[in-house]
Write a protein that holds these residues in place. Structure first.
Motif, PDB file in Angstrom:
ATOM      1  N   ALA A  74       7.341   4.905  25.559  1.00 27.95           N
ATOM      2  CA  ALA A  74       7.763   3.508  25.700  1.00 27.95           C
ATOM      3  C   ALA A  74       7.839   3.058  27.158  1.00 27.95           C
ATOM      4  N   ALA A  75       7.401   3.897  28.090  1.00 29.83           N
ATOM      5  CA  ALA A  75       7.483   3.558  29.513  1.00 29.83           C
ATOM      6  C   ALA A  75       6.687   2.298  29.822  1.00 29.83           C
ATOM      7  N   VAL A  76       7.185   1.517  30.759  1.00 31.16           N
ATOM      8  CA  VAL A  76       6.496   0.306  31.177  1.00 31.16           C
ATOM      9  C   VAL A  76       5.507   0.605  32.296  1.00 31.16           C
ATOM     10  N   ARG A  77       5.728   1.684  33.031  1.00 28.58           N
ATOM     11  CA  ARG A  77       4.807   2.127  34.080  1.00 28.58           C
ATOM     12  C   ARG A  77       4.553   3.616  33.926  1.00 28.58           C
ATOM     13  N   ASN A  78       3.343   4.030  34.328  1.00 34.62           N
ATOM     14  CA  ASN A  78       3.035   5.461  34.296  1.00 34.62           C
ATOM     15  C   ASN A  78       3.450   6.102  35.620  1.00 34.62           C
ATOM     16  N   ALA A  79       3.176   7.380  35.773  1.00 34.48           N
ATOM     17  CA  ALA A  79       3.597   8.109  36.975  1.00 34.48           C
ATOM     18  C   ALA A  79       2.963   7.553  38.248  1.00 34.48           C
ATOM     19  N   GLU A  80       1.784   6.940  38.113  1.00 34.50           N
ATOM     20  CA  GLU A  80       1.116   6.337  39.277  1.00 34.50           C
ATOM     21  C   GLU A  80       1.637   4.938  39.578  1.00 34.50           C
ATOM     22  N   GLY A  81       2.537   4.435  38.737  1.00 33.61           N
ATOM     23  CA  GLY A  81       3.099   3.111  38.955  1.00 33.61           C
ATOM     24  C   GLY A  81       2.317   1.984  38.299  1.00 33.61           C
ATOM     25  N   GLU A  82       1.282   2.331  37.543  1.00 34.67           N
ATOM     26  CA  GLU A  82       0.482   1.292  36.894  1.00 34.67           C
ATOM     27  C   GLU A  82       1.248   0.688  35.728  1.00 34.67           C
ATOM     28  N   LEU A  83       1.270  -0.625  35.673  1.00 38.50           N
ATOM     29  CA  LEU A  83       1.951  -1.359  34.617  1.00 38.50           C
ATOM     30  C   LEU A  83       1.235  -1.136  33.286  1.00 38.50           C
ATOM     31  N   ARG A  84       2.016  -0.988  32.234  1.00 41.76           N
ATOM     32  CA  ARG A  84       1.469  -0.711  30.899  1.00 41.76           C
ATOM     33  C   ARG A  84       0.377  -1.706  30.504  1.00 41.76           C
ATOM     34  N   CYS A  85       0.654  -3.010  30.652  1.00 42.38           N
ATOM     35  CA  CYS A  85      -0.335  -4.007  30.214  1.00 42.38           C
ATOM     36  C   CYS A  85      -1.643  -3.860  30.982  1.00 42.38           C
ATOM     37  N   LEU A  86      -1.565  -3.506  32.275  1.00 44.92           N
ATOM     38  CA  LEU A  86      -2.789  -3.346  33.069  1.00 44.92           C
ATOM     39  C   LEU A  86      -3.589  -2.129  32.617  1.00 44.92           C
ATOM     40  N   ALA A  87      -2.894  -1.045  32.313  1.00 44.95           N
ATOM     41  CA  ALA A  87      -3.582   0.159  31.830  1.00 44.95           C
ATOM     42  C   ALA A  87      -4.231  -0.094  30.477  1.00 44.95           C
ATOM     43  N   VAL A  88      -3.521  -0.802  29.605  1.00 43.76           N
ATOM     44  CA  VAL A  88      -4.065  -1.113  28.281  1.00 43.76           C
ATOM     45  C   VAL A  88      -5.286  -2.022  28.415  1.00 43.76           C
ATOM     46  N   LEU A 136       1.478  -8.773  27.447  1.00 44.00           N
ATOM     47  CA  LEU A 136       2.257  -8.964  28.669  1.00 44.00           C
ATOM     48  C   LEU A 136       3.721  -9.263  28.364  1.00 44.00           C
ATOM     49  N   ARG A 137       3.975  -9.974  27.271  1.00 47.09           N
ATOM     50  CA  ARG A 137       5.359 -10.288  26.907  1.00 47.09           C
ATOM     51  C   ARG A 137       6.176  -9.013  26.699  1.00 47.09           C
ATOM     52  N   ARG A 138       5.559  -7.988  26.146  1.00 50.40           N
ATOM     53  CA  ARG A 138       6.262  -6.704  25.963  1.00 50.40           C
ATOM     54  C   ARG A 138       6.736  -6.152  27.300  1.00 50.40           C
ATOM     55  N   ASP A 139       5.878  -6.253  28.331  1.00 51.10           N
ATOM     56  CA  ASP A 139       6.262  -5.720  29.633  1.00 51.10           C
ATOM     57  C   ASP A 139       7.317  -6.585  30.308  1.00 51.10           C
ATOM     58  N   VAL A 140       7.260  -7.895  30.092  1.00 57.64           N
ATOM     59  CA  VAL A 140       8.308  -8.782  30.605  1.00 57.64           C
ATOM     60  C   VAL A 140       9.630  -8.452  29.917  1.00 57.64           C
ATOM     61  N   ASP A 141       9.596  -8.342  28.589  1.00 59.63           N
ATOM     62  CA  ASP A 141      10.817  -8.072  27.823  1.00 59.63           C
ATOM     63  C   ASP A 141      11.412  -6.708  28.160  1.00 59.63           C
ATOM     64  N   ASP A 142      10.560  -5.731  28.443  1.00 61.09           N
ATOM     65  CA  ASP A 142      11.040  -4.383  28.750  1.00 61.09           C
ATOM     66  C   ASP A 142      11.354  -4.203  30.234  1.00 61.09           C
ATOM     67  N   GLY A 143      11.254  -5.287  31.019  1.00 63.07           N
ATOM     68  CA  GLY A 143      11.655  -5.216  32.423  1.00 63.07           C
ATOM     69  C   GLY A 143      10.594  -4.742  33.382  1.00 63.07           C
TER      70      GLY A 143
END
Length: 198
Positions: A74-88, A136-143
């Motif tokens: 459920a992480a919003v960023r990976n270990a490299e700091g990439e935002l979930r929505c960008l990776a997806v 993107l809303r998921r990442d906004v909602d999850d901070g």
């Protein structure tokens, strides 16, 4: 039993995925229905192509989300700091660009393909934009981040920029550069250029 509209759309998506040109007469015959029944259930050829292409896009997006969840939970960023929505989105664009049936459709019918894929009132682009808004809303909602503009405006820019790179061979006689697309989209979403290309 006669196929439902959803079954027809899935069958059309399968044809596109296999690189088969959508001839409605042959397609209707394979389904065991008349062309008039086909048109009554799913519309004309371009409407059918639009629904089938969105079906493929939606499945591709869902697969990209599952890949993130398997790797990052459920992480919003990976270990490299990439935002979930960008990776997806990066995985989504890569999978679409690598789909041989989709590329064949673009190569064989570029004018029809671009019209169906990018029509703002069509069956693909509005739904792709809505899917990006939810992503993107998921990442906004999850901070994960706070966008500088509305999600709708941001996703409009994301989808249009993504299209420009994904279909650049058809739109501008340039080879698609998905690395550049990812770097520019990251800058657009995060408001800063990544230190290294994604």
């Amino acid at each position: 039993m006669s196929p439902t509209a959803d079954e027809i759309i899935r069958a059309a998506a399968h044809w596109i995925d296999r690189g088969i040109r959508m001839d409605t007469r042959t397609f209707a015959h394979e389904l065991g229905i008349s062309r008039s029944t086909l048109f009554r259930r799913v519309g004309n050829r371009e409407e059918l192509l639009g629904d089938a292409l969105f079906y493929l896009a939606d499945r591709t997006m869902a697969t990209a989300v599952r890949m993130w969840e398997r790797a990052e939970g459920a992480a919003v960023r990976n270990a490299e700091g990439e935002l979930r929505c960008l990776a997806v989105m990066r995985e989504y664009r890569s999978a679409i660009a690598g789909n041989r049936g989709f590329r064949r459709f673009l190569d064989d019918e570029p004018t029809v393909a671009i019209r169906v894929l990018t029509d703002p009132r069509g069956r693909v682009q509005p739904r792709v934009m809505a899917a990006h808004v939810e992503l993107l809303r998921r990442d906004v909602d999850d901070g994960g981040f706070v966008p500088a503009v509305s999600l709708e405006s941001l996703c409009y820019a994301i989808v249009r920029l993504g299209e420009a790179f994904l279909y650049s061979d058809v739109l501008a006689s340039r080879a698609p550069d998905l690395t550049a697309a990812s770097t520019l989209l990251a800058a657009l979403v995060e408001g800063r250029v990544p230190t290294a290309p994604l």
